[in-house]
Design a protein around this motif. Sequence first.
Motif, PDB file in Angstrom:
ATOM      1  N   ILE A  79      32.672 -20.780  69.096  1.00  8.65           N
ATOM      2  CA  ILE A  79      33.155 -20.804  70.481  1.00  8.65           C
ATOM      3  C   ILE A  79      32.086 -21.373  71.423  1.00  8.65           C
ATOM      4  N   PRO A  80      30.867 -20.808  71.469  1.00 17.29           N
ATOM      5  CA  PRO A  80      29.878 -21.377  72.395  1.00 17.29           C
ATOM      6  C   PRO A  80      29.119 -22.587  71.841  1.00 17.29           C
ATOM      7  N   TYR A  81      29.183 -22.803  70.525  1.00 17.65           N
ATOM      8  CA  TYR A  81      28.422 -23.897  69.913  1.00 17.65           C
ATOM      9  C   TYR A  81      29.364 -24.900  69.257  1.00 17.65           C
ATOM     10  N   GLU A  82      28.954 -26.146  69.241  1.00 14.84           N
ATOM     11  CA  GLU A  82      29.660 -27.170  68.477  1.00 14.84           C
ATOM     12  C   GLU A  82      28.951 -27.274  67.132  1.00 14.84           C
ATOM     13  N   LEU A  83      29.539 -26.624  66.152  1.00 21.37           N
ATOM     14  CA  LEU A  83      28.902 -26.594  64.836  1.00 21.37           C
ATOM     15  C   LEU A  83      29.295 -27.823  64.031  1.00 21.37           C
ATOM     16  N   PRO A  84      28.330 -28.448  63.367  1.00 17.07           N
ATOM     17  CA  PRO A  84      28.653 -29.615  62.549  1.00 17.07           C
ATOM     18  C   PRO A  84      29.343 -29.180  61.249  1.00 17.07           C
ATOM     19  N   TYR A  85      30.198 -30.044  60.766  1.00 20.24           N
ATOM     20  CA  TYR A  85      30.916 -29.766  59.526  1.00 20.24           C
ATOM     21  C   TYR A  85      29.931 -29.440  58.398  1.00 20.24           C
ATOM     22  N   ALA A  86      28.813 -30.129  58.352  1.00 16.09           N
ATOM     23  CA  ALA A  86      27.833 -29.908  57.279  1.00 16.09           C
ATOM     24  C   ALA A  86      27.375 -28.451  57.217  1.00 16.09           C
ATOM     25  N   ALA A  87      27.275 -27.794  58.358  1.00 18.74           N
ATOM     26  CA  ALA A  87      26.847 -26.393  58.374  1.00 18.74           C
ATOM     27  C   ALA A  87      27.894 -25.468  57.749  1.00 18.74           C
ATOM     28  N   LEU A  88      29.154 -25.879  57.806  1.00 18.31           N
ATOM     29  CA  LEU A  88      30.254 -25.054  57.310  1.00 18.31           C
ATOM     30  C   LEU A  88      30.849 -25.573  56.003  1.00 18.31           C
ATOM     31  N   GLU A  89      30.343 -26.686  55.525  1.00 17.81           N
ATOM     32  CA  GLU A  89      30.903 -27.282  54.314  1.00 17.81           C
ATOM     33  C   GLU A  89      30.939 -26.335  53.117  1.00 17.81           C
ATOM     34  N   PRO A  90      29.933 -25.451  52.926  1.00 11.39           N
ATOM     35  CA  PRO A  90      30.055 -24.509  51.804  1.00 11.39           C
ATOM     36  C   PRO A  90      31.318 -23.636  51.884  1.00 11.39           C
ATOM     37  N   LEU A  91      31.783 -23.362  53.097  1.00  9.17           N
ATOM     38  CA  LEU A  91      33.033 -22.612  53.235  1.00  9.17           C
ATOM     39  C   LEU A  91      34.200 -23.443  52.709  1.00  9.17           C
ATOM     40  N   ALA A  92      34.202 -24.730  53.038  1.00  7.77           N
ATOM     41  CA  ALA A  92      35.271 -25.616  52.567  1.00  7.77           C
ATOM     42  C   ALA A  92      35.237 -25.751  51.047  1.00  7.77           C
ATOM     43  N   VAL A  93      34.057 -25.884  50.499  1.00 11.16           N
ATOM     44  CA  VAL A  93      33.900 -26.040  49.046  1.00 11.16           C
ATOM     45  C   VAL A  93      34.381 -24.793  48.309  1.00 11.16           C
ATOM     46  N   ASN A  94      34.159 -23.640  48.900  1.00  5.01           N
ATOM     47  CA  ASN A  94      34.508 -22.361  48.269  1.00  5.01           C
ATOM     48  C   ASN A  94      35.778 -21.731  48.834  1.00  5.01           C
ATOM     49  N   ILE A  95      36.586 -22.488  49.531  1.00  4.51           N
ATOM     50  CA  ILE A  95      37.718 -21.939  50.262  1.00  4.51           C
ATOM     51  C   ILE A  95      38.704 -21.184  49.373  1.00  4.51           C
ATOM     52  N   ASP A  96      38.827 -21.593  48.131  1.00  6.18           N
ATOM     53  CA  ASP A  96      39.769 -20.934  47.221  1.00  6.18           C
ATOM     54  C   ASP A  96      39.296 -19.553  46.759  1.00  6.18           C
ATOM     55  N   THR A  97      38.096 -19.168  47.089  1.00  6.43           N
ATOM     56  CA  THR A  97      37.568 -17.874  46.638  1.00  6.43           C
ATOM     57  C   THR A  97      37.793 -16.758  47.651  1.00  6.43           C
ATOM     58  N   PHE A  98      38.311 -17.096  48.838  1.00  6.55           N
ATOM     59  CA  PHE A  98      38.439 -16.109  49.906  1.00  6.55           C
ATOM     60  C   PHE A  98      39.803 -15.428  49.920  1.00  6.55           C
ATOM     61  N   GLU A  99      39.791 -14.130  50.209  1.00  2.98           N
ATOM     62  CA  GLU A  99      41.002 -13.352  50.379  1.00  2.98           C
ATOM     63  C   GLU A  99      41.689 -13.782  51.676  1.00  2.98           C
ATOM     64  N   PRO A 100      42.994 -13.460  51.850  1.00  4.05           N
ATOM     65  CA  PRO A 100      43.731 -13.933  53.030  1.00  4.05           C
ATOM     66  C   PRO A 100      43.067 -13.658  54.377  1.00  4.05           C
ATOM     67  N   LEU A 101      42.606 -12.439  54.632  1.00  5.75           N
ATOM     68  CA  LEU A 101      41.975 -12.179  55.930  1.00  5.75           C
ATOM     69  C   LEU A 101      40.731 -13.047  56.108  1.00  5.75           C
ATOM     70  N   LEU A 102      39.952 -13.196  55.057  1.00  9.30           N
ATOM     71  CA  LEU A 102      38.745 -14.020  55.137  1.00  9.30           C
ATOM     72  C   LEU A 102      39.107 -15.485  55.316  1.00  9.30           C
ATOM     73  N   LEU A 110      36.369 -23.790  60.318  1.00 10.61           N
ATOM     74  CA  LEU A 110      36.436 -25.215  59.978  1.00 10.61           C
ATOM     75  C   LEU A 110      37.096 -26.004  61.099  1.00 10.61           C
ATOM     76  N   SER A 111      38.140 -25.436  61.704  1.00 15.37           N
ATOM     77  CA  SER A 111      38.817 -26.150  62.785  1.00 15.37           C
ATOM     78  C   SER A 111      37.922 -26.316  64.006  1.00 15.37           C
ATOM     79  N   ALA A 112      37.028 -25.366  64.224  1.00 16.67           N
ATOM     80  CA  ALA A 112      36.139 -25.432  65.385  1.00 16.67           C
ATOM     81  C   ALA A 112      35.149 -26.589  65.296  1.00 16.67           C
ATOM     82  N   THR A 113      34.992 -27.161  64.110  1.00 17.01           N
ATOM     83  CA  THR A 113      34.115 -28.330  63.985  1.00 17.01           C
ATOM     84  C   THR A 113      34.771 -29.578  64.570  1.00 17.01           C
ATOM     85  N   HIS A 114      36.092 -29.583  64.642  1.00 11.60           N
ATOM     86  CA  HIS A 114      36.864 -30.739  65.096  1.00 11.60           C
ATOM     87  C   HIS A 114      36.562 -31.974  64.243  1.00 11.60           C
TER      88      HIS A 114
END
Length: 152
Positions: A79-102, A110-114
């Motif tokens: 929300i207050p920061y514009e985070l680069p995709y690279a900082a969140l890419e491990p989340l994208a790579v591991n996205i299939d490991t997360f439970e629904p709430l997570l 990921l959407s906040a990176t735009h």
Amino acid sequence: MDEYRQRLDQLETAWAELDRADSRQQEFWADDLGDLLESGYLIQADAERVVGWLVQRAVSDVDYAVRESALHAVSEAGIPYELPYAALEPLAVNIDTFEPLLLEYVLFSLSATHDKRARRSVEPFLDHPDVAVRAEARLAMTELRDDGDKPA
């Protein structure tokens, strides 16, 4: 030493000790980091470092509560920061490991990176069996679309 530098030194010391802490302490620490990120107190580079630590915890910790707290903190940072995709890419790579709430936190973050590179990770969740995940995926795709794209 100025107050900001002292705060960063405290963060780094606490983070180094975090691996030795029990899960409950790790969960509280992630919550505190989320509050700090939400406040916008850190400069961009330091916020990205803290988010990097939290992302690593979110993809590697076995304790659900720790992972949830870390992902919540990461989502607060978007929300207050514009985070680069690279900082969140491990989340994208591991996205299939997360439970629904997570997944909801991951999709939001990921959407906040735009950054449209996140679309390939988000798109499969448009058909997820959990209605809240589908809704978050639709919102994420709206944030990630090219200016000329029509809403999903």
